[in-house]
Design a protein around this motif. Structure first.
Motif, PDB file in Angstrom:
ATOM      1  N   LEU A 107       0.832  -1.191   0.000  1.00  0.00           N
ATOM      2  CA  LEU A 107       0.000   0.000   0.000  1.00  0.00           C
ATOM      3  C   LEU A 107       0.875   1.253   0.000  1.00  0.00           C
ATOM      4  O   LEU A 107       2.064   1.185   0.332  1.00  0.00           O
ATOM      5  N   PRO A 108       0.323   2.403  -0.361  1.00  0.00           N
ATOM      6  CA  PRO A 108       1.100   3.657  -0.288  1.00  0.00           C
ATOM      7  C   PRO A 108       1.564   3.931   1.128  1.00  0.00           C
ATOM      8  O   PRO A 108       0.936   3.494   2.108  1.00  0.00           O
ATOM      9  N   SER A 109       2.660   4.670   1.245  1.00  0.00           N
ATOM     10  CA  SER A 109       3.206   4.955   2.574  1.00  0.00           C
ATOM     11  C   SER A 109       2.230   5.763   3.413  1.00  0.00           C
ATOM     12  O   SER A 109       2.179   5.605   4.634  1.00  0.00           O
ATOM     13  N   PHE A 110       1.403   6.624   2.773  1.00  0.00           N
ATOM     14  CA  PHE A 110       0.442   7.406   3.545  1.00  0.00           C
ATOM     15  C   PHE A 110      -0.740   6.565   4.015  1.00  0.00           C
ATOM     16  O   PHE A 110      -1.533   7.014   4.833  1.00  0.00           O
ATOM     17  N   ALA A 111      -0.855   5.324   3.500  1.00  0.00           N
ATOM     18  CA  ALA A 111      -1.940   4.430   3.917  1.00  0.00           C
ATOM     19  C   ALA A 111      -1.430   3.269   4.744  1.00  0.00           C
ATOM     20  O   ALA A 111      -2.092   2.248   4.884  1.00  0.00           O
ATOM     21  N   GLY A 112      -0.229   3.418   5.280  1.00  0.00           N
ATOM     22  CA  GLY A 112       0.328   2.379   6.132  1.00  0.00           C
ATOM     23  C   GLY A 112       1.346   1.496   5.463  1.00  0.00           C
ATOM     24  O   GLY A 112       1.804   0.516   6.058  1.00  0.00           O
ATOM     25  N   GLY A 113       1.724   1.803   4.219  1.00  0.00           N
ATOM     26  CA  GLY A 113       2.708   1.011   3.505  1.00  0.00           C
ATOM     27  C   GLY A 113       4.122   1.341   3.931  1.00  0.00           C
ATOM     28  O   GLY A 113       4.350   2.176   4.814  1.00  0.00           O
ATOM     29  N   PRO A 114       5.118   0.722   3.301  1.00  0.00           N
ATOM     30  CA  PRO A 114       6.522   0.952   3.678  1.00  0.00           C
ATOM     31  C   PRO A 114       6.966   2.372   3.381  1.00  0.00           C
ATOM     32  O   PRO A 114       6.509   2.992   2.415  1.00  0.00           O
ATOM     33  N   GLU A 115       7.841   2.895   4.196  1.00  0.00           N
ATOM     34  CA  GLU A 115       8.367   4.243   4.006  1.00  0.00           C
ATOM     35  C   GLU A 115       9.167   4.325   2.700  1.00  0.00           C
ATOM     36  O   GLU A 115       9.875   3.395   2.325  1.00  0.00           O
ATOM     37  N   GLY A 116       9.071   5.446   2.035  1.00  0.00           N
ATOM     38  CA  GLY A 116       9.814   5.655   0.798  1.00  0.00           C
ATOM     39  C   GLY A 116       9.055   5.249  -0.450  1.00  0.00           C
ATOM     40  O   GLY A 116       9.528   5.490  -1.566  1.00  0.00           O
ATOM     41  N   TYR A 117       7.898   4.623  -0.293  1.00  0.00           N
ATOM     42  CA  TYR A 117       7.082   4.214  -1.442  1.00  0.00           C
ATOM     43  C   TYR A 117       5.750   4.957  -1.350  1.00  0.00           C
ATOM     44  O   TYR A 117       4.754   4.422  -0.854  1.00  0.00           O
ATOM     45  N   LEU A 118       5.761   6.191  -1.822  1.00  0.00           N
ATOM     46  CA  LEU A 118       4.636   7.095  -1.620  1.00  0.00           C
ATOM     47  C   LEU A 118       3.336   6.549  -2.191  1.00  0.00           C
ATOM     48  O   LEU A 118       2.271   6.703  -1.580  1.00  0.00           O
ATOM     49  N   LEU A 119       3.408   5.903  -3.359  1.00  0.00           N
ATOM     50  CA  LEU A 119       2.195   5.369  -3.999  1.00  0.00           C
ATOM     51  C   LEU A 119       2.133   3.847  -3.963  1.00  0.00           C
ATOM     52  O   LEU A 119       1.295   3.250  -4.634  1.00  0.00           O
ATOM     53  N   GLY A 120       3.008   3.224  -3.189  1.00  0.00           N
ATOM     54  CA  GLY A 120       2.984   1.773  -3.074  1.00  0.00           C
ATOM     55  C   GLY A 120       3.813   1.085  -4.148  1.00  0.00           C
ATOM     56  O   GLY A 120       4.578   1.725  -4.885  1.00  0.00           O
ATOM     57  N   THR A 121       3.651  -0.228  -4.270  1.00  0.00           N
ATOM     58  CA  THR A 121       4.409  -1.022  -5.242  1.00  0.00           C
ATOM     59  C   THR A 121       3.461  -1.907  -6.041  1.00  0.00           C
ATOM     60  O   THR A 121       2.321  -2.159  -5.638  1.00  0.00           O
ATOM     61  N   ASP A 122       3.968  -2.402  -7.182  1.00  0.00           N
ATOM     62  CA  ASP A 122       3.146  -3.262  -8.037  1.00  0.00           C
ATOM     63  C   ASP A 122       3.375  -4.728  -7.718  1.00  0.00           C
ATOM     64  O   ASP A 122       3.967  -5.066  -6.681  1.00  0.00           O
ATOM     65  N   GLN A 123       2.940  -5.614  -8.607  1.00  0.00           N
ATOM     66  CA  GLN A 123       2.988  -7.053  -8.345  1.00  0.00           C
ATOM     67  C   GLN A 123       4.404  -7.608  -8.304  1.00  0.00           C
ATOM     68  O   GLN A 123       4.620  -8.715  -7.830  1.00  0.00           O
ATOM     69  N   LEU A 124       5.384  -6.841  -8.806  1.00  0.00           N
ATOM     70  CA  LEU A 124       6.781  -7.267  -8.762  1.00  0.00           C
ATOM     71  C   LEU A 124       7.596  -6.464  -7.759  1.00  0.00           C
ATOM     72  O   LEU A 124       8.821  -6.572  -7.732  1.00  0.00           O
ATOM     73  N   GLY A 125       6.924  -5.656  -6.964  1.00  0.00           N
ATOM     74  CA  GLY A 125       7.610  -4.869  -5.952  1.00  0.00           C
ATOM     75  C   GLY A 125       8.261  -3.609  -6.490  1.00  0.00           C
ATOM     76  O   GLY A 125       9.085  -2.997  -5.799  1.00  0.00           O
ATOM     77  N   ARG A 126       7.912  -3.192  -7.703  1.00  0.00           N
ATOM     78  CA  ARG A 126       8.488  -1.978  -8.279  1.00  0.00           C
ATOM     79  C   ARG A 126       7.705  -0.755  -7.804  1.00  0.00           C
ATOM     80  O   ARG A 126       6.488  -0.810  -7.634  1.00  0.00           O
ATOM     81  N   ASP A 127       8.413   0.332  -7.611  1.00  0.00           N
ATOM     82  CA  ASP A 127       7.799   1.556  -7.099  1.00  0.00           C
ATOM     83  C   ASP A 127       6.833   2.143  -8.134  1.00  0.00           C
ATOM     84  O   ASP A 127       7.216   2.449  -9.263  1.00  0.00           O
ATOM     85  N   ILE A 128       5.580   2.317  -7.752  1.00  0.00           N
ATOM     86  CA  ILE A 128       4.565   2.806  -8.676  1.00  0.00           C
ATOM     87  C   ILE A 128       4.833   4.247  -9.080  1.00  0.00           C
ATOM     88  O   ILE A 128       4.694   4.615 -10.252  1.00  0.00           O
ATOM     89  N   LEU A 129       5.207   5.092  -8.135  1.00  0.00           N
ATOM     90  CA  LEU A 129       5.474   6.492  -8.444  1.00  0.00           C
ATOM     91  C   LEU A 129       6.586   6.626  -9.476  1.00  0.00           C
ATOM     92  O   LEU A 129       6.480   7.407 -10.433  1.00  0.00           O
ATOM     93  N   SER A 130       7.657   5.861  -9.316  1.00  0.00           N
ATOM     94  CA  SER A 130       8.777   5.924 -10.255  1.00  0.00           C
ATOM     95  C   SER A 130       8.350   5.472 -11.644  1.00  0.00           C
ATOM     96  O   SER A 130       8.731   6.059 -12.662  1.00  0.00           O
ATOM     97  N   ARG A 131       7.519   4.443 -11.698  1.00  0.00           N
ATOM     98  CA  ARG A 131       7.065   3.944 -13.000  1.00  0.00           C
ATOM     99  C   ARG A 131       6.098   4.923 -13.673  1.00  0.00           C
ATOM    100  O   ARG A 131       6.071   5.048 -14.895  1.00  0.00           O
ATOM    101  N   ILE A 186      -6.983  -6.875  -4.281  1.00  0.00           N
ATOM    102  CA  ILE A 186      -6.117  -6.959  -3.110  1.00  0.00           C
ATOM    103  C   ILE A 186      -5.160  -5.774  -3.009  1.00  0.00           C
ATOM    104  O   ILE A 186      -4.583  -5.527  -1.951  1.00  0.00           O
ATOM    105  N   SER A 187      -4.975  -5.033  -4.121  1.00  0.00           N
ATOM    106  CA  SER A 187      -4.087  -3.865  -4.089  1.00  0.00           C
ATOM    107  C   SER A 187      -4.535  -2.895  -5.177  1.00  0.00           C
ATOM    108  O   SER A 187      -4.244  -3.088  -6.364  1.00  0.00           O
ATOM    109  N   TRP A 188      -5.226  -1.839  -4.773  1.00  0.00           N
ATOM    110  CA  TRP A 188      -5.784  -0.883  -5.724  1.00  0.00           C
ATOM    111  C   TRP A 188      -4.794   0.126  -6.301  1.00  0.00           C
ATOM    112  O   TRP A 188      -5.005   0.638  -7.390  1.00  0.00           O
ATOM    113  N   PRO A 189      -3.680   0.462  -5.637  1.00  0.00           N
ATOM    114  CA  PRO A 189      -2.826   1.542  -6.154  1.00  0.00           C
ATOM    115  C   PRO A 189      -2.235   1.275  -7.529  1.00  0.00           C
ATOM    116  O   PRO A 189      -2.035   2.218  -8.314  1.00  0.00           O
TER     117      PRO A 189
END
Length: 263
Positions: free
Chosen positions: A28-52, A223-226
């Motif tokens: 999930l995004p970091s503002f929704a309880g996800g890991p720090e540094g991943y503002l918009l969360g990650t995708d199915q392979l763990g890649r940063d959504i914001l960067s992509r 299971i993961s909307w972001p």
């Protein structure tokens, strides 16, 4: 912002858009309880959504702008020639425009891309060809409205070449219509490119594109909307911004609106 991201993604991207980390997949995004540094969360392979999303702006805008430029050049030239010459030339051009507009654009683009194979040059070519009739119709109407003006008759009277009249005297007077319509057409091209990428006919993975990100993320939407929502928001915000720019340009370039006359 999208333009800046397209030119300088490395300055805005917090992570490598291709770096995978399965331990943080579908976070999930970091503002929704996800890991720090991943503002918009990650995708199915763990890649940063914001960067992509940031890096996806480059490919999406590259294809869309190039396609609009291609269709603008073809449509403007054809529309100016048809509007100036009239008669049989105009009739032939109108029939060609009607024939292409009668066929669903999305089906035409999908069919051609499926035959030629998905690639950046193919997308630019096909999207550009799909957009020239709209430019031709608008420019033709603008040329017809000015070809009877006194300065055009004066140019003919002194023996000016038709090509010179079209591109030297008529062209600058229909430029504003071309610029305004190109901004709105850019929004349509972005949406078309996203549609093709969503269907798997656009730029192929792992290169990030907004439509491709929505396609990949919709499989895990329950299971993961972001992964799907944020690329969709990027498309919506970009198209809205471009349409607002088009409205501003129309008001600025239309002499009647700039003088405060009613629309």
């Amino acid at each position: 912002m999208a333009v800046f991201a397209a030119f300088f993604p490395q300055l805005l991207s917090p992570h490598d858009p291709y770096q995978q980390n399965l331990l943080r997949r579908l976070a999930l995004p970091s503002f929704a309880g996800g890991p720090e540094g991943y503002l918009l969360g990650t995708d199915q392979l763990g890649r940063d959504i914001l960067s992509r999303i940031i890096y996806g702006a480059r490919m999406t805008l590259l294809i869309s702008v190039a396609a609009v430029a291609f269709s603008c050049i073809i449509g403007t030239c054809v529309g100016m020639i048809a509007g100036y010459n009239g008669g049989r030339t105009d009739a032939v051009v109108l029939r060609l425009i009607d024939m292409q507009l009668a066929f669903p654009v999305v089906l035409l683009v999908i069919a051609v891309v499926a035959v030629l194979g998905p690639s950046v040059p193919t997308l630019i070519l096909v999207l550009g060809i799909s957009g020239w009739p709209q430019f031709a119709r608008i420019i033709r109407a603008a040329v017809i409205s000015v070809r009877g003006q006194e300065y055009i008759e004066a140019a003919r009277a002194i023996g000016a070449n038709p090509v010179r009249i079209i591109f030297r005297h008529i062209g600058p007077n229909v430029l504003s219509a071309t610029i305004v319509f190109a901004t709105f057409e850019l929004s349509r091209m972005i949406l078309m490119e996203a549609t093709l990428s969503f269907l798997g006919l656009g730029v192929q993975p792992p290169t990030p594109t907004w439509g491709g990100m929505i396609s990949e993320g919709q499989k895990y939407i329950s299971i993961s909307w972001p992964a799907s929502v944020f690329p969709g928001i990027a498309i919506a915000v970009t198209i809205l911004s471009i349409n607002m720019l088009g409205d501003v340009l129309r008001d600025a370039l239309d002499p009647r609106l700039s003088k405060g006359e009613p629309r």
